[in-house]
Design a protein around this motif. Sequence first.
Motif, PDB file in Angstrom:
ATOM      1  N   LEU A  54       9.377   0.381  17.362  1.00 27.70           N
ATOM      2  CA  LEU A  54       8.353   0.252  16.333  1.00 27.70           C
ATOM      3  C   LEU A  54       8.460  -1.095  15.626  1.00 27.70           C
ATOM      4  CD1 LEU A  54       6.146   1.308  14.428  1.00 27.70           C
ATOM      5  CD2 LEU A  54       7.969   2.342  13.056  1.00 27.70           C
ATOM      6  N   GLU A  55       9.660  -1.461  15.198  1.00 28.47           N
ATOM      7  CA  GLU A  55       9.828  -2.731  14.488  1.00 28.47           C
ATOM      8  C   GLU A  55       9.485  -3.904  15.398  1.00 28.47           C
ATOM      9  OE1 GLU A  55      12.877  -4.653  11.301  1.00 28.47           O
ATOM     10  OE2 GLU A  55      13.804  -3.804  13.093  1.00 28.47           O
ATOM     11  N   LEU A  56       9.905  -3.832  16.640  1.00 27.04           N
ATOM     12  CA  LEU A  56       9.619  -4.894  17.605  1.00 27.04           C
ATOM     13  C   LEU A  56       8.116  -5.145  17.699  1.00 27.04           C
ATOM     14  CD1 LEU A  56      10.836  -6.705  19.907  1.00 27.04           C
ATOM     15  CD2 LEU A  56      10.398  -4.784  21.441  1.00 27.04           C
ATOM     16  N   LEU A  57       7.344  -4.072  17.872  1.00 25.43           N
ATOM     17  CA  LEU A  57       5.892  -4.222  18.025  1.00 25.43           C
ATOM     18  C   LEU A  57       5.217  -4.592  16.702  1.00 25.43           C
ATOM     19  CD1 LEU A  57       5.239  -1.206  20.416  1.00 25.43           C
ATOM     20  CD2 LEU A  57       5.372  -3.635  21.004  1.00 25.43           C
ATOM     21  N   ALA A  58       5.749  -4.087  15.579  1.00 20.88           N
ATOM     22  CA  ALA A  58       5.179  -4.430  14.276  1.00 20.88           C
ATOM     23  C   ALA A  58       5.306  -5.925  13.998  1.00 20.88           C
ATOM     24  CB  ALA A  58       5.862  -3.622  13.179  1.00 20.88           C
ATOM     25  N   ILE A  59       6.453  -6.504  14.333  1.00 23.03           N
ATOM     26  CA  ILE A  59       6.674  -7.941  14.132  1.00 23.03           C
ATOM     27  C   ILE A  59       5.707  -8.747  14.992  1.00 23.03           C
ATOM     28  CG2 ILE A  59       8.323  -9.819  14.467  1.00 23.03           C
ATOM     29  CD1 ILE A  59      10.550  -7.746  13.897  1.00 23.03           C
TER      30      ILE A  59
END
Length: 607
Positions: free
Chosen positions: A210-215
């Motif tokens: 999730l964090e990877l794609l949000a960034i």
Amino acid sequence: MNDHDNRSQYPCSDEDRWGAVARLLAGGKLSVIMPMYNLGISTGKNVREVYDLLAGRIPFELIPVDDGSADETGRELGLLSTQLPEVKPVILAKNHGKGIALKHGFEASTGSHVLLLDGDLDLPPAQFTRLFETMEREEADVVIGSKRHPDSVLDYPKRRRIPSAIYYFIVKLLIGLPVRDTQTGIKLFKREALAYAMQRILVREYAFDLELLAIIHEKGFRISEAPVELTFHGRWGAFRPSVVRSIIFDTLAVLYRLRLLRYYRTICETVMPQPAPLVSIVIACPAPSAYLDECIDGILKQTYRDYEVILLPDQPSERQWPPGFREVPTGPVRPAEKRNIGIREARGEIVAFIDDDAAPTENWLQQAIPCFGDEITAAVGGPSTTPGNDAYMAKLGGLVYANPFVSGTYRYRYVHDRVREVEDYPSCNLFVRTAVLRQLGGFRTDFWPGEDTYLCLEIVKRLRQKIVYDPRVHVFHHRRKLFLPHLRQIGRYALHRGFFAKRFPETSRKLSYAIPSLFVIALVLGAVVSAFCPVCRTIFLASLAVYGSLILLSCFRMNLATWILTWLGVVLTHVTYGTYFIAGLLSRRMPGEPEKFDHPSEANDSQ
């Protein structure tokens, strides 16, 4: 999976299937990163399956990452690397979680395109060509396999589909990602998109994807989805409550950094200076200890290798230190005096100060050195978070420090926060140019604590240079246990800050430091007035109830004992700091400090 399986999944010809792959990789190479954990004898079979799929078709490298497996996974990978030159395994000594494993894999990769593929191969690897087709057709920077794509073919039980649907709804509502699934274990990236995210990502486990794609989405890279084929093999059970709590916590942390802090946008692109400077790591300590061993272990794991270490114990230890380590006995002097000796001994262009009860993360030096990208930056610091192996009451001390009603605008010292310039930073995790230290004559030796505050004051006000906080310059710092060891430390900090507010107001005379004292004064006056005025008593008690409720909310934890003890720790911290700040403010000179070196040893904490 055999060739017959591949043909049955993809009825089109090999030329059709691989055309997009060849066109997008023209002049480049595919890096396949496969995180693995305790796969045992399946390790070799899975890696060979991917190897056989790619060999002879495209330029590639396989980077399986063993995330601290306790079985023969690492041995299997080592054997494969001797047989297949394209296989370049990364073996981690300890289990750190998927996020750290993928970071290490990416650092070892060189491809123009990177495929993240779960090492257990629950998703047949041949379908990665669909991701390339989607990337070419939609001109995407990232393509993720999605179980929720309308063309996906799934043999997937409802007990997994329902939580997945709920999580998708939450992510869509809170984060706003333009995808329907973040957790499927096959994702394709153009290198520049993944490199941008890897410099900023913090989550290690459940919300890593999730964090990877949000960034990536926040930066403006284009993300598309491709269908997958997935067969459930019966290995996944229901989510444990602890896992659910971790997922919720990590997801909210991503939301906080993304929407409130705007953290990811503050991380600037950094370039390692060439030639790479030598860094002198200075460690003041009374004597060797278990904590010092942890610190040294963290230093030995640094990805940046141009360093020397100067150890400053009271007496010769007669220990055999690793190459590049020097022991300089100092006698029983205070930390400031020890660090000044370390500055005189330093051969590096930059001095890195770290406490003997702190352990650096593996990229500590690698992240800090590029922050000195302009000549006006004299110092760099980063967060000192509480390690997971601290005792329970010490972890509570860490929670108190990280509480927004305790550290306020200085909370960034104890948690990951956005990049910023600061006026004052503690020497438990502080990098300073050696030339600056020698120009200022090192630390003043008549303050402890407070010598680092004065040094930072001189850098900012006298030299007009910058101190930069970067959350990636990260160490783990052991805490004092609640209650007495923690409150003694708080008292010392408050005493020096009160004295500095009067003597050196430029960086210490701030409302945030005085608020606890105002609280203590209000507490005493309110109690006295309430004894004579019923109306005042009502107002006083109502105010206390509001205060207590706010603190209680800020301390919330699922564990009731942790919640209540943290709440009590915050209240007592306010009273202690407020009282000692007033004492420091009223002092004509800084009170004499104990000769004993103070850090959270077991003996110290038991007092």
